[in-house]
Scaffold this active site. Structure first.
Site, PDB file in Angstrom:
ATOM      1  N   GLY A  11      -1.184   8.478  -1.236  1.00  0.00           N
ATOM      2  CA  GLY A  11       0.163   8.095  -0.846  1.00  0.00           C
ATOM      3  C   GLY A  11       1.089   9.305  -0.804  1.00  0.00           C
ATOM      4  O   GLY A  11       1.040  10.162  -1.687  1.00  0.00           O
ATOM      5  N   ARG A  72      -6.253   7.945   3.591  1.00  0.00           N
ATOM      6  CA  ARG A  72      -7.250   7.465   2.638  1.00  0.00           C
ATOM      7  C   ARG A  72      -8.630   7.805   3.188  1.00  0.00           C
ATOM      8  O   ARG A  72      -8.861   7.709   4.386  1.00  0.00           O
ATOM      9  CB  ARG A  72      -7.131   5.948   2.453  1.00  0.00           C
ATOM     10  CG  ARG A  72      -5.724   5.466   2.112  1.00  0.00           C
ATOM     11  CD  ARG A  72      -5.309   5.830   0.711  1.00  0.00           C
ATOM     12  NE  ARG A  72      -4.009   5.268   0.356  1.00  0.00           N
ATOM     13  CZ  ARG A  72      -3.383   5.491  -0.784  1.00  0.00           C
ATOM     14  NH1 ARG A  72      -3.937   6.262  -1.699  1.00  0.00           N
ATOM     15  NH2 ARG A  72      -2.208   4.945  -1.021  1.00  0.00           N
ATOM     16  N   ASP A 103      -4.553  10.317  -8.590  1.00  0.00           N
ATOM     17  CA  ASP A 103      -5.823  10.216  -9.312  1.00  0.00           C
ATOM     18  C   ASP A 103      -7.026  10.330  -8.390  1.00  0.00           C
ATOM     19  O   ASP A 103      -7.960  11.095  -8.659  1.00  0.00           O
ATOM     20  CB  ASP A 103      -5.853   8.881 -10.071  1.00  0.00           C
ATOM     21  CG  ASP A 103      -7.136   8.690 -10.851  1.00  0.00           C
ATOM     22  OD1 ASP A 103      -7.230   9.200 -11.981  1.00  0.00           O
ATOM     23  OD2 ASP A 103      -8.067   8.026 -10.326  1.00  0.00           O
ATOM     24  N   THR A 127       2.767  12.088  -6.588  1.00  0.00           N
ATOM     25  CA  THR A 127       2.789  10.632  -6.499  1.00  0.00           C
ATOM     26  C   THR A 127       4.094  10.125  -7.092  1.00  0.00           C
ATOM     27  O   THR A 127       4.524  10.615  -8.142  1.00  0.00           O
ATOM     28  CB  THR A 127       1.601   9.984  -7.234  1.00  0.00           C
ATOM     29  OG1 THR A 127       1.830   8.573  -7.364  1.00  0.00           O
ATOM     30  CG2 THR A 127       1.400  10.563  -8.612  1.00  0.00           C
ATOM     31  N   ASP A 129       4.597   7.320  -8.497  1.00  0.00           N
ATOM     32  CA  ASP A 129       4.385   6.413  -9.626  1.00  0.00           C
ATOM     33  C   ASP A 129       4.469   7.098 -10.986  1.00  0.00           C
ATOM     34  O   ASP A 129       4.582   6.423 -12.014  1.00  0.00           O
ATOM     35  CB  ASP A 129       3.022   5.718  -9.511  1.00  0.00           C
ATOM     36  CG  ASP A 129       3.000   4.666  -8.430  1.00  0.00           C
ATOM     37  OD1 ASP A 129       4.066   4.371  -7.853  1.00  0.00           O
ATOM     38  OD2 ASP A 129       1.905   4.133  -8.148  1.00  0.00           O
ATOM     39  N   ASP A 131       2.072   8.509 -12.622  1.00  0.00           N
ATOM     40  CA  ASP A 131       0.960   7.934 -13.370  1.00  0.00           C
ATOM     41  C   ASP A 131      -0.201   8.894 -13.603  1.00  0.00           C
ATOM     42  O   ASP A 131      -1.331   8.461 -13.862  1.00  0.00           O
ATOM     43  CB  ASP A 131       0.438   6.683 -12.645  1.00  0.00           C
ATOM     44  CG  ASP A 131      -0.055   6.968 -11.234  1.00  0.00           C
ATOM     45  OD1 ASP A 131       0.170   8.097 -10.733  1.00  0.00           O
ATOM     46  OD2 ASP A 131      -0.655   6.071 -10.621  1.00  0.00           O
TER      47      ASP A 131
END
Length: 322
Positions: A11, A72, A103, A127, A129, A131
């Site tokens: 993303g 992707r 990740d 990213t 997020d 994360d």
């Protein structure tokens, strides 16, 4: 080291261009040729690789998205497919690869380092997020946070005007940092996160208590990894009769010009990634801890897996939303 390559994967996040710019300019400053891999790992296996000069990254630091594009590429999990990509690097004499992403992007870089000892790999956390283990902040998180804050500030105006409860669904599949930080920043009455068990009945009771003391509207912040905004609304209305509306912010959170913090973070991490390659390092993810640049082996990042959640901040949000 004479040649390196850089790609963006997964993303997109605001600040990726700033990170690519830092990689390219730091490398050229050190007399290293730089190649851009377009469309992520898909471009690596399709040989969509082109040399970048200083001009290629001019006028990019302020742009959102990624001029290298992203995609992707689930087939990169297959060893035979990875070998095609590795051969495309080898035939150009590329000795180092900087991967900017999350990740899944890191896992691709780790596989390359394991299967190809003559190509070093460094991961840069890109990213929204937030994360990724091994860093306090990821590139794009701050910009996305500010996008959410700006959006919810506007939504609160109409929530107040119509005495409504607004449920705001934000990104965060496995990590609730966006919802947590945004919820605290906008004064949300309730924040629903994947890291914390949620009791919808208790949320309804808190909203009802607020109404009894004269409160006219409420903001509920929901991380998409817990439930959708619509699901939250349906559950909430089982316990309380309020005028509930759902707003899904969606991909607007990924766009926009990166904030100053993200531009600086991306520049520091991109430059540091090149420094590590020059030092002969490989299979590392770069990050920032207490404002100091750090590097963490991919194995350790994946072993701990979960980004550390700030339970003290969550506790504070509950105390401030009474």
């Amino acid at each position: 080291m004479k040649k390196i390559a850089v790609l963006t994967s997964g993303g997109d996040s605001p600040g990726m261009n700033a990170a690519v710019r830092a990689v390219v300019r730091t490398a050229i400053y050190n007399d290293i040729e730089v190649y851009g891999i377009y469309h992520g790992y898909q471009g690596l296996i399709n040989d969509d690789i082109h040399q970048l000069d200083l001009g290629a990254v001019g006028d990019t630091i302020q742009r959102g998205g990624t001029f290298l594009y992203s995609a992707r590429c689930p087939e990169f999990k297959e060893e035979s497919v990875r070998q095609r990509g590795i051969e495309n690097l080898r035939k150009r004499g590329i000795e180092g690869l900087v991967v900017i992403g999350g990740d899944g992007s890191y896992r691709g870089a780790q596989r390359i380092s394991e299967e190809c000892k003559d190509i070093q790999t460094i991961g840069v956390p890109g990213t929204i997020d937030n994360d990724i283990n091994g860093t306090d902040f990821t590139i794009g998180f701050d910009t996305a946070l500010n996008t959410i804050i700006e959006s919810v500030d506007k939504i609160r105006d109409t929530a107040s005007s119509h005495a409504r409860t607004f449920i705001i669904e934000v990104m965060g599949r496995d990590c609730g940092d966006l919802a947590l930080w945004a919820g605290l920043s906008v004064g949300a009455e309730t924040i629903i996160l994947p890291e914390v068990d949620t009791d919808i009945k208790e949320i309804a009771e808190r909203i009802e208590n607020g109404i009894k003391r004269g409160k006219k509207h409420s903001i509920i912040m929901v991380a998409e990894g817990c439930m959708s905004g619509e699901e939250c609304s349906k559950e909430l209305l089982k316990y309380i009769n309020v005028d509930a509306r759902v707003s899904v912010l969606g991909h607007i959170q990924r766009g926009g010009s990166p904030s100053g913090q993200d531009r600086v973070l991306a520049s520091r991490l991109g430059g540091y990634a090149v420094e590590l390659l020059l030092d002969g390092k490989t299979a590392l993810g770069v990050g920032i801890r207490n404002n100091a640049l750090t590097s963490t082996p991919f194995e350790e990042i994946f072993r701990n897996n979960k980004h550390e959640f700030d339970y003290n901040m969550f506790k504070l949000t509950k105390e401030l939303s009474i």
